[in-house]
Design an enzyme around this catalytic site. Structure first.
Site, PDB file in Angstrom:
ATOM      1  N   TYR A   1      -9.823 -10.118  11.084  1.00 45.71           N
ATOM      2  CA  TYR A   1     -11.086 -10.855  10.894  1.00 45.71           C
ATOM      3  C   TYR A   1     -10.851 -12.359  10.808  1.00 45.71           C
ATOM      4  CZ  TYR A   1      -9.429 -10.273   6.133  1.00 45.71           C
ATOM      5  OH  TYR A   1      -8.639 -10.245   5.007  1.00 45.71           O
TER       6      TYR A   1
ATOM      7  N   LYS B   1       0.800  -1.230   0.000  1.00 41.39           N
ATOM      8  CA  LYS B   1       0.000   0.000   0.000  1.00 41.39           C
ATOM      9  C   LYS B   1       0.835   1.283   0.000  1.00 41.39           C
ATOM     10  CE  LYS B   1      -3.809  -2.174   2.467  1.00 41.39           C
ATOM     11  NZ  LYS B   1      -4.797  -2.040   3.545  1.00 41.39           N
TER      12      LYS B   1
END
Ligand code: ATR
Length: 279
Positions: free
Chosen positions: A222, A47
């Site tokens: 998650y 990123k």
């Protein structure tokens, strides 16, 4: 999630995952350009690297200093640029990349939706000052967080983020370290990677801040579905949520950027939930 959204929009696209080494990122972005890809999502560790590779940066990528969504834009003979996913039909003369960041908005959207937590005016203990932690801290400051406490294994990085917030948002009360005795928090937000492995300990030092002093706890992780932090938070009676909602909303926004249409969020949520349940 993306393929379910793409199918529901009636698009003839496919979303696929490619594992790419950081040193190959530039060639991968070029290869996708040559093959007329519509767009890309990037994740760790790409990123930050991608910021310098883009031809153009959307305001979101400039603000957060990270790119998680790339759009390939084509130039028509008339000289105007359109995303390739919304191409009007004539010949593509040239293709350029534009980087976006859809992560920051997704954090706040998920906090509101999954925890009924409104960042404005809230007292928040944020764990982690890496890439994700920094974006979360700055986004919360932009949203008008009340008080913010930053914790990071490498304290200097937390100090750096605190300094950045003091500079850009002098109205926000920001401190490095745990809240003092007697102070409660509206939210504990984990943005560290501690918890990704099943047997990882909680990133929260419970001798310094016990989860029963927090109303809600959010873990950006998650998978596993319930980290050690979320388990202790649940036992302490906090509202809890994992990062699946954040994953959903950054993806919904990316599909909207590529397609120029409203993405079918509920269909994408179902596909994501099913995938996480079965993989
Ligand atoms: P991301 O982009 O996911 O934020 P990152 O920038 O590498 O990835 O940040 C990882 C975060 O998890 C950092 O806050 C890191 O702490 P350091 O800055 O001290 O490295 C934190 N982290 C990773 N492993 C950890 C561990 N074993 N204990 C505590 N914190 C950890």
């Amino acid at each position: 999630m993306q393929n379910a959204g793409i199918a529901a929009l009636g698009l003839d696209w496919r979303y696929a995952a490619f594992e790419t080494r950081p040193e190959d990122l530039a060639s991968a972005v070029e290869g996708a350009r040559a093959m007329r890809f519509i767009g890309l999502n990037l994740t760790v560790p790409h990123k930050l690297l991608a910021v310098d590779l883009m031809d153009e940066l959307d305001e979101s990528a400039r603000t957060w200093g990270a790119v998680n969504t790339v759009v390939y834009e084509g130039r028509s003979a008339a000289g105007d640029w359109h995303p390739l996913g919304q191409w009007p039909g004539d010949a593509v003369e040239e293709v350029r990349t534009r980087g976006f960041n859809t992560d920051a908005d997704a954090i706040v959207r998920s906090l509101r939706e999954d925890l009924a937590c409104e960042p404005k005016g809230a007292d928040i203990l944020l764990l982690g000052a890496g890439g994700a932690g920094r974006v979360a801290a700055l986004k919360l400051a932009t949203e008008g967080v009340g008080r913010l406490w930053l914790i990071n294994r490498t304290a200097a990085k937390a100090e750096q983020v605190a300094a950045e917030i003091r500079e850009a948002h002098p109205e926000v009360e920001v401190a490095v370290g745990y809240p003092p005795a007697g102070v409660t928090a509206d939210l504990i937000l984990n943005a560290t990677s501690l918890g990704l492995k099943e047997d990882d300990p909680s990133p929260l030092d419970e001798t310094r801040f016990s989860p029963d002093r927090a109303r809600a706890v959010y873990d950006m992780i998650y998978r596993p579905e319930r980290t050690a932090l979320l388990r202790t938070a649940q036992t302490a009676g906090c509202r809890t949520a994992n990062g699946a909602g954040m994953l959903l909303w950054q993806g919904v926004k990316a599909l909207e950027i590529w397609s120029g249409r409203t993405a079918p969020a509920e269909i994408m949520r179902e596909a994501l939930t099913e995938h996480l349940r079965t993989h």
